[in-house]
Motif scaffolding. Sequence first.
Motif, PDB file in Angstrom:
ATOM      1  N   ARG A 153       0.842  -1.204   0.000  1.00 51.99           N
ATOM      2  CA  ARG A 153       0.000   0.000   0.000  1.00 51.99           C
ATOM      3  C   ARG A 153       0.872   1.248   0.000  1.00 51.99           C
ATOM      4  O   ARG A 153       0.567   2.237  -0.664  1.00 51.99           O
ATOM      5  N   ARG A 154       1.976   1.210   0.751  1.00 51.62           N
ATOM      6  CA  ARG A 154       2.890   2.358   0.800  1.00 51.62           C
ATOM      7  C   ARG A 154       3.451   2.637  -0.603  1.00 51.62           C
ATOM      8  O   ARG A 154       3.516   3.771  -1.035  1.00 51.62           O
ATOM      9  N   ARG A 155       3.882   1.585  -1.322  1.00 50.77           N
ATOM     10  CA  ARG A 155       4.399   1.766  -2.684  1.00 50.77           C
ATOM     11  C   ARG A 155       3.322   2.336  -3.602  1.00 50.77           C
ATOM     12  O   ARG A 155       3.574   3.217  -4.420  1.00 50.77           O
ATOM     13  N   PHE A 156       2.088   1.807  -3.463  1.00 48.51           N
ATOM     14  CA  PHE A 156       0.979   2.308  -4.294  1.00 48.51           C
ATOM     15  C   PHE A 156       0.729   3.794  -4.045  1.00 48.51           C
ATOM     16  O   PHE A 156       0.576   4.579  -4.977  1.00 48.51           O
ATOM     17  N   LEU A 157       0.687   4.208  -2.787  1.00 49.20           N
ATOM     18  CA  LEU A 157       0.445   5.613  -2.459  1.00 49.20           C
ATOM     19  C   LEU A 157       1.589   6.515  -2.941  1.00 49.20           C
ATOM     20  O   LEU A 157       1.364   7.618  -3.443  1.00 49.20           O
ATOM     21  N   THR A 158       2.818   6.033  -2.811  1.00 50.80           N
ATOM     22  CA  THR A 158       3.973   6.804  -3.291  1.00 50.80           C
ATOM     23  C   THR A 158       3.893   6.963  -4.811  1.00 50.80           C
ATOM     24  O   THR A 158       4.094   8.048  -5.351  1.00 50.80           O
ATOM     25  N   LEU A 159       3.588   5.890  -5.519  1.00 49.01           N
ATOM     26  CA  LEU A 159       3.464   5.925  -6.969  1.00 49.01           C
ATOM     27  C   LEU A 159       2.303   6.830  -7.395  1.00 49.01           C
ATOM     28  O   LEU A 159       2.448   7.652  -8.316  1.00 49.01           O
ATOM     29  N   ALA A 160       1.169   6.709  -6.746  1.00 49.45           N
ATOM     30  CA  ALA A 160       0.003   7.534  -7.074  1.00 49.45           C
ATOM     31  C   ALA A 160       0.304   9.013  -6.862  1.00 49.45           C
ATOM     32  O   ALA A 160      -0.057   9.866  -7.675  1.00 49.45           O
ATOM     33  N   THR A 161       0.988   9.338  -5.770  1.00 47.52           N
ATOM     34  CA  THR A 161       1.349  10.730  -5.490  1.00 47.52           C
ATOM     35  C   THR A 161       2.310  11.259  -6.551  1.00 47.52           C
ATOM     36  O   THR A 161       2.188  12.390  -7.013  1.00 47.52           O
ATOM     37  N   THR A 162       3.262  10.439  -6.961  1.00 50.77           N
ATOM     38  CA  THR A 162       4.216  10.835  -7.997  1.00 50.77           C
ATOM     39  C   THR A 162       3.501  11.088  -9.324  1.00 50.77           C
ATOM     40  O   THR A 162       3.772  12.090 -10.010  1.00 50.77           O
ATOM     41  N   VAL A 163       2.596  10.206  -9.707  1.00 52.31           N
ATOM     42  CA  VAL A 163       1.851  10.364 -10.972  1.00 52.31           C
ATOM     43  C   VAL A 163       0.999  11.625 -10.943  1.00 52.31           C
ATOM     44  O   VAL A 163       0.999  12.417 -11.893  1.00 52.31           O
ATOM     45  N   VAL A 164       0.273  11.848  -9.858  1.00 53.05           N
ATOM     46  CA  VAL A 164      -0.569  13.044  -9.748  1.00 53.05           C
ATOM     47  C   VAL A 164       0.285  14.301  -9.753  1.00 53.05           C
ATOM     48  O   VAL A 164      -0.027  15.294 -10.419  1.00 53.05           O
ATOM     49  N   GLY A 165       1.429  14.274  -9.062  1.00 50.99           N
ATOM     50  CA  GLY A 165       2.341  15.427  -9.058  1.00 50.99           C
ATOM     51  C   GLY A 165       2.900  15.695 -10.450  1.00 50.99           C
ATOM     52  O   GLY A 165       2.995  16.844 -10.895  1.00 50.99           O
ATOM     53  N   GLY A 166       3.280  14.623 -11.153  1.00 56.21           N
ATOM     54  CA  GLY A 166       3.791  14.767 -12.523  1.00 56.21           C
ATOM     55  C   GLY A 166       2.738  15.345 -13.450  1.00 56.21           C
ATOM     56  O   GLY A 166       3.028  16.205 -14.291  1.00 56.21           O
ATOM     57  N   ALA A 167       1.486  14.887 -13.324  1.00 55.89           N
ATOM     58  CA  ALA A 167       0.393  15.422 -14.147  1.00 55.89           C
ATOM     59  C   ALA A 167       0.186  16.904 -13.858  1.00 55.89           C
ATOM     60  O   ALA A 167      -0.080  17.705 -14.757  1.00 55.89           O
ATOM     61  N   GLY A 168       0.337  17.286 -12.589  1.00 56.36           N
ATOM     62  CA  GLY A 168       0.202  18.709 -12.225  1.00 56.36           C
ATOM     63  C   GLY A 168       1.302  19.550 -12.854  1.00 56.36           C
ATOM     64  O   GLY A 168       1.052  20.662 -13.332  1.00 56.36           O
ATOM     65  N   VAL A 169       2.528  19.034 -12.886  1.00 58.55           N
ATOM     66  CA  VAL A 169       3.638  19.757 -13.515  1.00 58.55           C
ATOM     67  C   VAL A 169       3.366  19.919 -15.014  1.00 58.55           C
ATOM     68  O   VAL A 169       3.552  21.005 -15.576  1.00 58.55           O
TER      69      VAL A 169
END
Length: 198
Positions: free
Chosen positions: A10-26
């Motif tokens: 779950r920790r890996r999933f949340l880290t990956l999801a946060t990275t993807v959402v942050g990248g989309a925001g950039v």
Amino acid sequence: MSNQGVDPGRRRFLTLATTVVGGAGVVAAAVPFLASWKPSERAKALGAPVEVDISNLELGQRLVVAWRGKPIWVLRRTPEMLESLKKVDSSLLDPESKAKQQPDYIKGEARAIKPEVLVLIGSCTHLGCSPGFRPEHPAPDIDPNWQGGFYCPCHGSKFDLSGRVFKGVPAPLNLVVPPYRFESDVKIVIGEDPKGVA
């Protein structure tokens, strides 16, 4: 501190999801920023170069675009149109284009980089009216020696198929050839000189 009860998946999933959402925001923030570098319609009207696609321009056909608030004509001349240029030399005021009405790299009676593709500012050099394209010949209502060209309805100025002015009309100069270059065989950039030309 104990890591009991922590799910590493779950920790890996949340880290990956946060990275993807942050990248989309950039990316979402970068797109408008990069688009702001492209010249606006207002900037183009004030003089930014304009690209013209001539891939569908047929022989004998004229295309009209705008640059710096003026009409720009792009005419694909037929071999017959090019041949007719010699026939009107004696009727022209400035057949050799000695007046500075074109860039230095435009030479000869064709007044074009490629003889078959004519590029002109479509404003009469008398008072700025836009002459009509009259390719038909003969046209005795315009001139007994008419081989096709441009006729200004405002005051009767006449120009041949290279934009050279006839004698005895109000327009004092040939039509202006703007700076332009070929980006490719089918794309012209109006407002820029060819590479390597100062």
